[in-house]
Every structure is written in C-alpha cells, then in structure tokens.
Design an enzyme around this catalytic site. Structure first.
Site, PDB file in Angstrom:
ATOM      1  CG  ASN A 149      19.000   1.266   4.364  1.00  0.00           C
ATOM      2  OD1 ASN A 149      17.816   1.094   4.060  1.00  0.00           O
ATOM      3  ND2 ASN A 149      19.702   2.280   3.896  1.00  0.00           N
ATOM      4  CD  GLU A 247      15.924   7.246  -0.531  1.00  0.00           C
ATOM      5  OE1 GLU A 247      17.060   7.113  -1.041  1.00  0.00           O
ATOM      6  OE2 GLU A 247      15.600   6.821   0.583  1.00  0.00           O
ATOM      7  CB  CYS A 281      20.330   6.185   0.543  1.00  0.00           C
ATOM      8  SG  CYS A 281      19.610   4.564   0.365  1.00  0.00           S
ATOM      9  CD  GLU A 455       9.937   7.779   0.258  1.00  0.00           C
ATOM     10  OE1 GLU A 455      10.920   7.640   1.001  1.00  0.00           O
ATOM     11  OE2 GLU A 455       9.278   6.824  -0.178  1.00  0.00           O
TER      12      GLU A 455
HETATM   13  C1  SIN Z   1      17.945   5.886   3.436  1.00  0.00           C
HETATM   14  O1  SIN Z   1      19.027   5.378   3.642  1.00  0.00           O
HETATM   15  O2  SIN Z   1      17.409   5.761   2.345  1.00  0.00           O
HETATM   16  C2  SIN Z   1      17.160   6.645   4.456  1.00  0.00           C
HETATM   17  C3  SIN Z   1      17.956   7.485   5.336  1.00  0.00           C
HETATM   18  C4  SIN Z   1      17.135   8.470   6.133  1.00  0.00           C
HETATM   19  O3  SIN Z   1      15.910   8.603   5.944  1.00  0.00           O
HETATM   20  O4  SIN Z   1      17.715   9.136   6.942  1.00  0.00           O
END
Ligand code: SIN
Length: 478
Positions: A149, A247, A281, A455
């Site tokens: 993604n 994550e 996410c 992170e």
């Molecule tokens: C993710 O979907 O894990 C990352 C989203 C983000 O870093 O903004």
C-alpha cells in the site's frame, strides 16, 4: 535514469531471471517482471549483508550520513519517474504518489542527519575504581519486509534508519509492488558503501520470511503488514530470539463530538478514510458521530464523497484509483453485504464501480451497528461506516472495543475533552482535530495487536541499536 532495473540486488549485483509479472491494478497490464526467489535467494542476500556489516558498521557516522544524503538527493531528482512507477504498480492517483515519494524521501533526509546523533552515556559508578559506560551499537543484519500500500515510504522508513545506525539490510517488498523498491535501491549510491549494505530480493513471501526468521545472522525483522502475518513472524523468530519491529493492522475509530467544527471534521474524514482508496493501516475504519450532528455529518460527508472522481490514477482529476486486486473488491463487498443485511443504509456508493475490475464506488454507510464486520474488521477499502452515539464515555468504550490499537482520531472544541479522550483512547497515535499523523519526525506505531516498536523519529533509529554496558574497572582510586 528511467531504465529501472527489475532483477534482485544482491552483493551489489543485479541478479536472477525475470519470472513473475507485476500488474497495473488500473488496467491489468503487465508493467514489469521480477525474479521469484525462495530460500536460496534469501540466504544469498543474508550472506551479502553479513559480509558488508563489519565495514559498514565501522564507517564513521558522518560518512554514513553523507551516503544517505546522496540517496535522498538521488530520490528527489527522480521524483516524477518514481511517482509514475508507483502509480503504475499500485494504482494510487499520481498526486498521492508524488506525495508518497516526498514522504519516502523525508525519512532518508531525516536519518541522514540522525546518524550522527547516536549517543551513549556515562552513569555514576557504584565503585571508585570503575566507570560505567553505555554504548549504542548497530544491531547487525536487519530484514525489512514491506507492504504494497506504500511501496516507497515503507521501504525508506525501515532502510534509512537501519543504514544510518550502521546495520546492513535485506529487503523484500510485496510482490504486488516490487518495482518502486527496486528503483529506490537502484538510486542508492552504491559506490559510497560496501557491496551488500542494501540488498533487495523479490519472490515467495512465506519461504523468504521463514528463511530470514530461521537465520541466526539476522538480528532484527521489521515488518509492515497484517496482524496474522505479524503473529507468524513472532512465532518463527522465537527459535533465534530476534528483535521484531512490527507495524500491523489497524481499525481506527474516528469520533465526532457535537461541539466539533463540522467542516473540519468532514475534511479530516475525507483525508483519513479515502487516502489511497482506504488502503492505509491508519485509515479511519469506523466513524462514531454524536446524535445531535449525526444526520448533518452524514449528508455533508456524502456530498463530498459523491464528488469524488474514480478512475486510472494517471488521469487528470482522478481522486480515487482502483483497489489493489479483485480480492480486495470482494472483501469490501462482503463487509457491505453483511452491514446491509443487518440493517445499515447506503447513503452513497455501495457497489463495484461501472469501470469494473478493481474499481469500487466510494461509499458512506449509515445506521451501522458496532457488531457488524465493517466495525469489527479492517475493511481496507473506500467505505465510511457511521455509528451514532449519545455520551462521550460510550464513544470511548466503543472506540476501545478492538484488539487493534494503531491510530485513533477525534474532533472537539473542548480542551478538557481533548486531553481526556487522548489519554483514554487505546492507540499508539491519536489525531486531535487533525488526520495528518504521518511524518518522518514522529514515532509511528501501535499498541495491542497493532504491533511492536516505532518507526520514524528518534524511536525509529533506536529499534536498530543494541545497548551495551561497559564497566571500565581497575582505575586508580583518587
Ligand atoms: C501504513 O499504512 O502502514 C502507513 C501509513 C502512513 O505511514 O501514513
């Protein structure tokens, strides 16, 4: 450099025959071919990274920073080509892809600076003839496993801090979107670092992941992806007692209180829910809206959603691209069917888009119940389910009724409520009157089953360091 390499990068060489097609989710066309590595390829990558670890970890920090700075400059110089490649394999609209390249580059820039700030400490000693020193040392070879993604940002969010900390890296990007990762690796200034400092292989996720977990030379596995695979990696890493940075999935609640700035809340909902077609996410997955403003919020949100333009992300004006696969479309449909069967009402959207294939209409769903799949599971698609609540305590209880705890958002103008809710929400990240959590300087990560570690920011580099306690004894007493 527009002739992107698509072989694996191992020990500074591009290797492997091109066996697996990479498809454009917008058209189904083949956009590239990559090798299909398994256990042997995974081992060869670790051999290279293990060989490069002594020289790279002993390189002075300022020089490692210079290497990363050069990588950053190379990425920035190829921003447009990288963004087009990213859209071709992932589907997000070009404007979002450009934003992701900037986001990806920001991690490399940040950790180029941070490499020089890995400090130790001196602790007052328990003995007159000794001193207590604390050093932070590179953990060793690190495995990075990245999702489809965010094909660029998740690569640099892991590789930049690892390399800045003096670790060497074996990277496996998702098979849906390996091309951006390989292009980023091509832009790494290999002439300034030992061969094998950064290795990238593509192929069988299960075989590669297991080989890396089993290998005692790999000291850390950093993974972004589903909670299910995260749990598998935890089990597989037990035998070699590896450090894990995970994550994992989210199920973000988005609360709108009746004292909120409604337009700001709708803006936030649009960004948070429909970024990357809901395949993020930290996307809002379920909306809890206070009774007094429920209908107004639903209608204002639906009006904005009706204006969205669905199509191929390379076309001008498109704001919603395709989903990653037909399986993703089927999951969204299954969640909607479950909700509608339980009495939910479709306010707008609600079905596959006329364009067919991987396209789905952005959807607002009202009269949703917390027991429905759209609330209990991560939909990972363009669906905004709205649930009505009466009291703050009910909203917090509903928001926390999940085994996930990545992000949470809420909108209110009441400062006491803001502090109270931010404290009570069980999430690693909380957006108060703002959906823009993502940045290179802040610690990104979750609680509960959403993961381990952080992170980004200072915490992000600490993941790649071991603490060593040195007792320097036998000193002459004063
Ligand atoms: C993710 O979907 O894990 C990352 C989203 C983000 O870093 O903004």
């Amino acid at each position: 450099m527009t002739n992107w390499k698509t072989q694996s990068l191992v020990d500074g060489r591009w290797v492997g025959s091109l066996e697996s097609d990479v498809l454009n989710p917008a058209t189904g066309a083949v956009v590239g071919r990559v090798p299909n590595n398994g256990e042997a390829g995974a081992r060869a990558a670790v051999d290279a990274a293990a060989g490069a670890f002594p020289p790279w970890s002993q390189t002075i920090a300022k020089q490692r920073g210079r290497v990363l700075r050069q990588w950053y400059d190379n990425i920035v110089a190829h921003r447009e080509q990288l963004a087009r490649l990213l859209t071709a394999e992932q589907g997000k609209p070009l404007a979002e892809a450009r934003g992701e390249i900037d986001y990806a580059a920001s991690f490399v820039e940040f950790y180029a600076e941070e490499s020089r700030r890995i400090h130790g400490e001196t602790i007052p000693s328990h003995r007159k003839d000794a001193r207590i020193l604390v050093w932070r040392q590179s953990i060793g070879v690190c495995a990075a496993i990245t999702p489809w993604n965010f094909p660029a940002a998740m690569v640099t969010r892991k590789c930049a801090p690892a390399l800045a900390a003096g670790c060497t890296v074996v990277l496996k990007p998702a098979m849906e979107t390996p091309l951006t990762a390989l292009a980023l690796a091509q832009l790494f200034p290999h002439d300034l670092a030992p061969a094998g400092a950064l290795n990238v292989i593509t192929g069988d996720a299960a075989a590669i992941g297991k080989a890396w977990c089993d290998d005692p030379r790999v000291r850390l596995v950093s993974f972004t992806g589903s909670t299910e695979i995260g749990k598998l990696l935890i089990r597989q890493s037990a035998e070699t007692v590896k450090k894990l940075s995970l994550e994992l999935g989210g199920n973000a609640p988005f609360l709108v209180f009746d004292d909120a700035d409604l337009d700001a809340a709708v803006d936030g909902a649009i960004f948070s829910k429909f970024r990357n077609m809901g395949q993020t996410c930290i996307c809002a997955n379920r909306f809890y809206v206070q009774a007094d403003i429920y209908d107004r919020f639903a209608e204002t949100l639906a009006n904005r959603v009706r204006d969205m333009v669905v199509g191929d992300g390379t076309q001008e004006g498109v704001t919603q691209g395709p989903l990653i696969s037909v399986d993703a479309v089927a999951k969204v449909q299954a969640h909607l069917d479950d909700a509608v069967a339980g009495g939910a009402r479709i306010v707008c959207g609600g079905k596959p888009h006329d364009l067919g294939g991987t396209y789905f209409e952005p959807t607002v769903l009202a009269d949703v119940e917390p027991t429905m799949r759209v609330c209990r599971e991560e939909t990972f698609g363009p669906v905004a389910p709205l649930i009505c609540f009466d009291h703050e305590a009910d909203a917090i209880a509903l928001a926390n009724a999940s085994r996930s705890g990545l992000a949470a958002y809420f909108y209110t103008r009441d400062i006491s409520r803001a502090i109270r809710c931010a404290e009570q929400l069980e999430a690693g990240m909380v957006g108060v009157n703002s959906p823009y959590l993502s940045c290179e300087a802040a610690p990104f990560g979750g609680v509960k089953e959403s993961g381990l570690g952080r992170e980004g920011g200072r915490d992000g580099i600490a993941e790649f360091l071991e603490t060593k306690y040195v007792l320097l004894g036998g000193l002459e007493a004063p």
